[in-house]
Scaffold this active site. Structure first.
Site, PDB file in Angstrom:
ATOM      1  CB  SER A   1      -0.895   0.019   1.236  1.00  0.00           C
ATOM      2  OG  SER A   1      -1.454   1.314   1.388  1.00  0.00           O
TER       3      SER A   1
ATOM      4  CG  HIS B   1      -3.737  -1.760  -1.532  1.00  0.00           C
ATOM      5  ND1 HIS B   1      -4.788  -2.616  -1.839  1.00  0.00           N
ATOM      6  CD2 HIS B   1      -4.170  -0.980  -0.526  1.00  0.00           C
ATOM      7  CE1 HIS B   1      -5.808  -2.352  -1.030  1.00  0.00           C
ATOM      8  NE2 HIS B   1      -5.471  -1.362  -0.226  1.00  0.00           N
TER       9      HIS B   1
ATOM     10  CG  ASP C   1      -5.231   2.062   1.029  1.00  0.00           C
ATOM     11  OD1 ASP C   1      -6.156   1.236   0.913  1.00  0.00           O
ATOM     12  OD2 ASP C   1      -4.094   1.752   1.445  1.00  0.00           O
TER      13      ASP C   1
ATOM     14  CG  MET D   1      -8.686   6.650   2.632  1.00  0.00           C
ATOM     15  SD  MET D   1      -7.903   6.611   4.247  1.00  0.00           S
ATOM     16  CE  MET D   1      -6.977   5.069   4.105  1.00  0.00           C
TER      17      MET D   1
ATOM     18  CG  HIS E   1      -9.267  -0.349  -0.373  1.00  0.00           C
ATOM     19  ND1 HIS E   1      -8.674  -0.548   0.857  1.00  0.00           N
ATOM     20  CD2 HIS E   1     -10.609  -0.455  -0.157  1.00  0.00           C
ATOM     21  CE1 HIS E   1      -9.609  -0.765   1.768  1.00  0.00           C
ATOM     22  NE2 HIS E   1     -10.789  -0.695   1.180  1.00  0.00           N
TER      23      HIS E   1
ATOM     24  CG  MET F   1     -11.620   2.669   2.109  1.00  0.00           C
ATOM     25  SD  MET F   1     -10.063   2.654   3.022  1.00  0.00           S
ATOM     26  CE  MET F   1      -8.896   2.751   1.659  1.00  0.00           C
TER      27      MET F   1
ATOM     28  CG  MET G   1     -11.361  -3.403   5.126  1.00  0.00           C
ATOM     29  SD  MET G   1      -9.896  -2.774   4.321  1.00  0.00           S
ATOM     30  CE  MET G   1      -9.074  -1.907   5.648  1.00  0.00           C
TER      31      MET G   1
ATOM     32  CG  ASP H   1      -6.018  -3.288   3.178  1.00  0.00           C
ATOM     33  OD1 ASP H   1      -4.956  -2.952   3.725  1.00  0.00           O
ATOM     34  OD2 ASP H   1      -6.724  -2.499   2.501  1.00  0.00           O
TER      35      ASP H   1
ATOM     36  CB  SER I   1       3.414   0.167   8.610  1.00  0.00           C
ATOM     37  OG  SER I   1       2.101  -0.196   8.794  1.00  0.00           O
TER      38      SER I   1
END
Ligand code: DX5
Ligand code: ZN
Length: 220
Positions: free
Chosen positions: A10, A35, A37, A39, A68, A70, A139, A177, A200
């Site tokens: 990610s 990946h 993300d 948001m 992904h 969100m 998730m 994830d 991370s």
């Protein structure tokens, strides 16, 4: 375990001031997917990146962009993310009024479809659609932030979904994830996940040695 394991780092944990270089480094380090993300500060309490950034990253790699979303409502943005270069578009069922319609919108763009379940989201939200989609994203943290602690209770859900998919002889990937590290990655695989997302761990462990971290996640 279920076949070949893919690692989808990610970029949420990447250095945003040099995102392009980070994506190129991930490709060199052996990432299978990238990946991304997305948001909106509404579906989740954080803001990240949108289609314009993805568009700029697209020419830098041929790797699958595992996007992904969100964001809610999601439908109005499907076309933008498809045009920006997403390969897999994953949404949350709670982010749309009509799951079938959202699936259809993604398929009309010739993109792979994923449905994501938050830790407390019931497996029934996805069951009826498994024969129409390519991927289920489980998730293992509450969506919104990188660096959170893995929630082991989602392993049971992962097992149930994998069992259901196998029984029905469907070809659906199970991706996990959130909070994936060198210890719990084998548990996720044993539960039936075949794609592991990691932010991370990939970017921060072993002084940021991406190659090493991807290898450990793949082989542990
Ligand atoms: C959380 C995101 C995850 C997360 C993964 O909402 O969907 O992709 O950033 O990061 P780590 O591996 O740090 O939990
Ligand atoms: Zn994610």
């Amino acid at each position: 375990m279920s076949g070949i394991i893919k690692i989808s780092p990610s970029i949420l944990s990447a250095d945003f001031s040099k995102l392009g270089e980070e994506v190129i480094s991930l490709e060199k380090a052996g990432a299978d997917y990238i990946h991304i993300d997305v948001m909106d500060g509404h579906f989740v309490p954080n803001l990240t990146i949108g289609p314009e950034v993805i568009k700029k990253l697209r020419p830098l790699t041929k790797k699958t962009f595992d996007v992904h979303l969100m964001i809610s409502p999601v439908d109005n943005f499907i076309k933008d993310f498809a045009n920006a270069g997403a390969d897999i578009i994953t949404f949350h069922p709670e982010a749309t009024k009509n799951v079938s319609k959202t699936i259809k919108l993604i398929k009309e763009e010739n993109k792979k479809v994923g449905i994501s379940l938050k830790p407390k989201s019931n497996i029934n939200l996805v069951k009826d659609y498994l024969n129409q989609i390519d991927l289920v994203l489980i998730m293992s943290v509450e969506p919104g932030f990188g660096g959170q602690k893995f929630m082991p209770e989602v392993l049971e859900k992962t097992k149930s979904i994998r069992k259901f998919i196998n029984e029905k002889k469907l070809k659906v990937d199970v991706e996990i994830d959130g909070g994936i590290n060198f210890e719990n990655c084998s548990k996720a695989k044993n539960a039936g996940a075949n794609i592991l997302v990691s932010g991370s761990t990939v970017f921060k462990e072993n002084e940021g040695n991406l190659k090493k971290n991807i290898e450990i996640l793949r082989n542990n």
